[in-house]
Design a protein around this motif. Structure first.
Motif, PDB file in Angstrom:
ATOM      1  N   GLY A 124       0.179  -0.857  -2.385  1.00  0.00           N
ATOM      2  CA  GLY A 124       1.527  -0.678  -2.908  1.00  0.00           C
ATOM      3  C   GLY A 124       2.559  -0.435  -1.812  1.00  0.00           C
ATOM      4  O   GLY A 124       3.685  -0.939  -1.878  1.00  0.00           O
ATOM      5  N   VAL A 125       2.174   0.333  -0.798  1.00  0.00           N
ATOM      6  CA  VAL A 125       3.073   0.618   0.316  1.00  0.00           C
ATOM      7  C   VAL A 125       3.339  -0.656   1.106  1.00  0.00           C
ATOM      8  O   VAL A 125       4.476  -0.934   1.513  1.00  0.00           O
ATOM      9  CB  VAL A 125       2.460   1.700   1.234  1.00  0.00           C
ATOM     10  N   LYS A 126       2.294  -1.452   1.297  1.00  0.00           N
ATOM     11  CA  LYS A 126       2.433  -2.689   2.073  1.00  0.00           C
ATOM     12  C   LYS A 126       3.265  -3.720   1.301  1.00  0.00           C
ATOM     13  O   LYS A 126       4.077  -4.449   1.891  1.00  0.00           O
ATOM     14  CB  LYS A 126       1.057  -3.248   2.416  1.00  0.00           C
ATOM     15  N   GLN A 127       3.085  -3.759  -0.002  1.00  0.00           N
ATOM     16  CA  GLN A 127       3.899  -4.666  -0.814  1.00  0.00           C
ATOM     17  C   GLN A 127       5.376  -4.289  -0.733  1.00  0.00           C
ATOM     18  O   GLN A 127       6.250  -5.160  -0.585  1.00  0.00           O
ATOM     19  CB  GLN A 127       3.429  -4.632  -2.270  1.00  0.00           C
ATOM     20  N   LYS A 128       5.650  -2.989  -0.832  1.00  0.00           N
ATOM     21  CA  LYS A 128       7.034  -2.525  -0.747  1.00  0.00           C
ATOM     22  C   LYS A 128       7.632  -2.857   0.615  1.00  0.00           C
ATOM     23  O   LYS A 128       8.797  -3.272   0.721  1.00  0.00           O
ATOM     24  CB  LYS A 128       7.119  -1.017  -1.007  1.00  0.00           C
ATOM     25  N   PHE A 129       6.830  -2.679   1.669  1.00  0.00           N
ATOM     26  CA  PHE A 129       7.326  -3.016   3.005  1.00  0.00           C
ATOM     27  C   PHE A 129       7.739  -4.480   3.070  1.00  0.00           C
ATOM     28  O   PHE A 129       8.815  -4.800   3.594  1.00  0.00           O
ATOM     29  CB  PHE A 129       6.249  -2.748   4.062  1.00  0.00           C
ATOM     30  N   LEU A 130       6.921  -5.378   2.544  1.00  0.00           N
ATOM     31  CA  LEU A 130       7.235  -6.801   2.627  1.00  0.00           C
ATOM     32  C   LEU A 130       8.532  -7.122   1.890  1.00  0.00           C
ATOM     33  O   LEU A 130       9.389  -7.854   2.411  1.00  0.00           O
ATOM     34  CB  LEU A 130       6.084  -7.636   2.068  1.00  0.00           C
ATOM     35  N   HIS A 131       8.693  -6.566   0.695  1.00  0.00           N
ATOM     36  CA  HIS A 131       9.933  -6.806  -0.061  1.00  0.00           C
ATOM     37  C   HIS A 131      11.144  -6.230   0.678  1.00  0.00           C
ATOM     38  O   HIS A 131      12.189  -6.890   0.786  1.00  0.00           O
ATOM     39  CB  HIS A 131       9.833  -6.197  -1.458  1.00  0.00           C
TER      40      HIS A 131
END
Length: 380
Positions: A124-131
């Motif tokens: 979830g943290v990595k997904q948020k970073f990408l967005h």
């Protein structure tokens, strides 16, 4: 700590590839000014960017905070934009677009570097970073020309964010892309459709339907022409399409065309002596696979090497003899057969039926699934 070899492979290697393997834009040759532009970009990567990213991302004990890395890349983006503005004046319009796409691909790959480094972060943290990365850097709005390289890089970053190996068909990725409602939805959805076509992950009809659905949601999208152009290029890869009569060289130095095998069912293996997975398959899977097919006179195992040097191909086969027919295409990923079948990685396997009619442009690797497909074609 992650090795900086990852950075060298993903980013610097990418720039070298662009400079050495990009002789044309469509039917138009690159100008000397464009070559000079790209040479300057290469020097920037080698002399400045490499060290900056290495120090910020790898020469530290802990992964930098997401926002800190985004701020860091914003500075890099400003430098790249300054370089672009200062050196684009003599470029043709197509070359300006190509240069912008190259830089955008680099920026997306810098996101993937961070995601690869941040192994300790939850999905979830990595997904948020990408967005956040795509939105803060403005890439979700600035990318108008969605090239194959940009689309693939975006999907590689998303796979890394979700801790899923790139290249694997995965419903989790597809479901996430479909459910995504972030500001980058249009970009990621279009990238997913393009990447599926590049990977031949979906049938022609499925890709056509995906584009139609996309057009309903994003009428007049800048990404639609890229998708439709790629779809047209896939028509020749439909099952039943007649395959181009490629020319190769055999071990005796004779010219051989694909038509020679038109009375056979071909299991085509595209490989190179430098390809680790290819060699591993030869050692672990190929011997039994060849043995299972030894009495099938209607099936030919056709091994086509894309080694840059013919000597490398011959030396490997001298030390590692195999059954089947062995031919040489050369030229690496620039070989005509590689471009024709949109091969981005090897080993790659294809099944071609009699009269050189395509059966499967992305066939299973040597094993039970491939055997079943071949036996079905011979009626066994």
């Amino acid at each position: 700590m992650k090795s900086i070899k990852c950075f060298s492979k993903i980013l610097f290697g990418f720039i070298i590839f662009l400079i050495t393997c990009a002789p044309s834009v469509g039917q138009q040759s690159y100008s000397d000014d464009f070559v000079t532009y790209m040479s300057g970009l290469e020097r920037f990567v080698q002399n400045e960017l490499y060290n900056k990213v290495s120090q910020f991302l790898y020469d530290v004990e802990e992964t930098p905070e997401p926002k800190a890395y985004i701020d860091f890349v914003e500075e890099i983006k400003n430098e790249l934009e300054e370089y672009h503005q200062s050196n684009k004046s003599n470029l043709m319009n197509d070359e300006v677009d190509a240069a912008k796409s190259f830089i955008q691909t680099m920026l997306v790959q810098l996101a993937e570097l961070y995601l690869d480094r941040a192994q300790e972060y939850e999905v979830g943290v990595k997904q948020k970073f990408l967005h956040d990365y795509l939105q803060t850097l403005g890439l979700n709005k600035e990318i108008n020309n969605l090239t194959d390289d940009v689309a693939r890089s975006i999907m590689m970053a998303l796979h890394s964010a979700m801790k899923i190996p790139f290249g694997m068909t995965n419903d989790e990725i597809a479901n996430y892309v479909a459910a995504n409602r972030e500001a980058d939805r249009e970009l990621i959805l279009a990238s997913s459709i393009i990447n599926d076509m590049l990977m031949l992950a979906k049938s022609y009809d499925q890709s056509e339907n995906a584009i139609a659905t996309f057009k309903k949601e994003y009428n007049g999208s800048n990404f639609t022409p890229s998708m439709e152009e790629l779809l047209v290029s896939l028509e020749k890869l439909k099952p039943g399409a007649e395959v181009e009569n490629f020319t190769f060289v055999n071990l005796e130095g004779e010219t051989v065309t694909l038509e020679k095998y038109k009375d056979k069912i071909i299991y085509l293996d595209l490989w190179a002596s430098w390809c680790g997975p290819c060699i591993q398959t030869f050692r672990t899977k190929t011997p039994d696979f060849e043995m299972q097919l030894r009495d099938q006179s209607d099936i030919v195992l056709l091994y086509v090497s894309i080694d840059e040097k013919e000597e490398s191909w011959k030396n490997f086969l001298d030390k590692n003899p195999m059954r089947g027919e062995h031919l040489y295409a050369g030229k690496g990923f620039e070989a005509s057969i590689m471009k024709y079948f949109k091969v981005w990685g090897i080993p790659r396997y294809l099944i071609i039926g009699k009269d050189n009619k395509l059966v499967n442009p992305n066939a299973p690797r040597p094993g039970d699934e491939a055997l079943s497909a071949l036996f079905e074609l011979v009626g066994k």
